[in-house]
Write a protein that holds these residues in place. Structure first.
Motif: not given
Length: 152
Positions: A26-43
């Motif tokens: 709700p603060a408009g910043i990335v909620y940390f678990p979403h980074y892990f999904d981004m990491f997997n997509g990058l790989i």
């Protein structure tokens, strides 16, 4: 160079990820678990686009999986909805059945986060780790030679 400055090594695989509403709290910043999904997509993209290995085929046809078996992340600065975060994949170590990777999230040369992770190759049939095949090991070694070993 300042501590939070980041310049990817020449040839390092980098993807730009738009930070969307669905990534944010709700603060408009990335909620940390979403980074892990981004990491997997990058790989996944790294295998297919950089290494020339069809990641989907490895999983669906060849029945290999590549789970994260260890991950730690330093969050240095928040990323916000509407930004475009660059994610760079750096290879640290090639093991018998695993890869140690550093993923750096950066924007305009400023490091936002740094993840150190290990993926292991496993058989989806036996649910056990398997040795990296020669053709993959060669591609990993070539990438490591081109980009240099990551600094964690």
């Amino acid at each position: 160079m300042k501590e939070d400055q980041f310049v990817p090594p020449q040839g390092a695989f980098t993807r730009t990820v738009p930070i969307r509403f669905s990534h944010c709290d709700p603060a408009g910043i990335v909620y940390f678990p979403h980074y892990f999904d981004m990491f997997n997509g990058l790989i996944e993209d790294w295998y297919t686009e950089q290494l020339g290995v069809d990641y989907a085929k490895l999983i669906l046809n060849d029945r290999y999986g590549f789970p994260f078996v260890h991950i730690e992340t330093d969050f240095k600065r928040p990323s916000r909805m509407g930004e475009h975060l660059d994610l760079t994949l750096l290879l640290m170590k090639i093991g018998l059945s695993s890869l140690s990777v550093v993923i750096v999230g950066h924007l305009a040369g400023v490091e936002r986060l740094r993840a150190r992770l290990v993926t292991a190759m496993m058989s989806l049939e036996t649910q056990r780790k398997v040795e990296l095949p020669h053709f993959l090991r060669e591609k990993f070694e070539s990438y490591l030679e081109r980009t240099g070993q990551a600094q964690s």
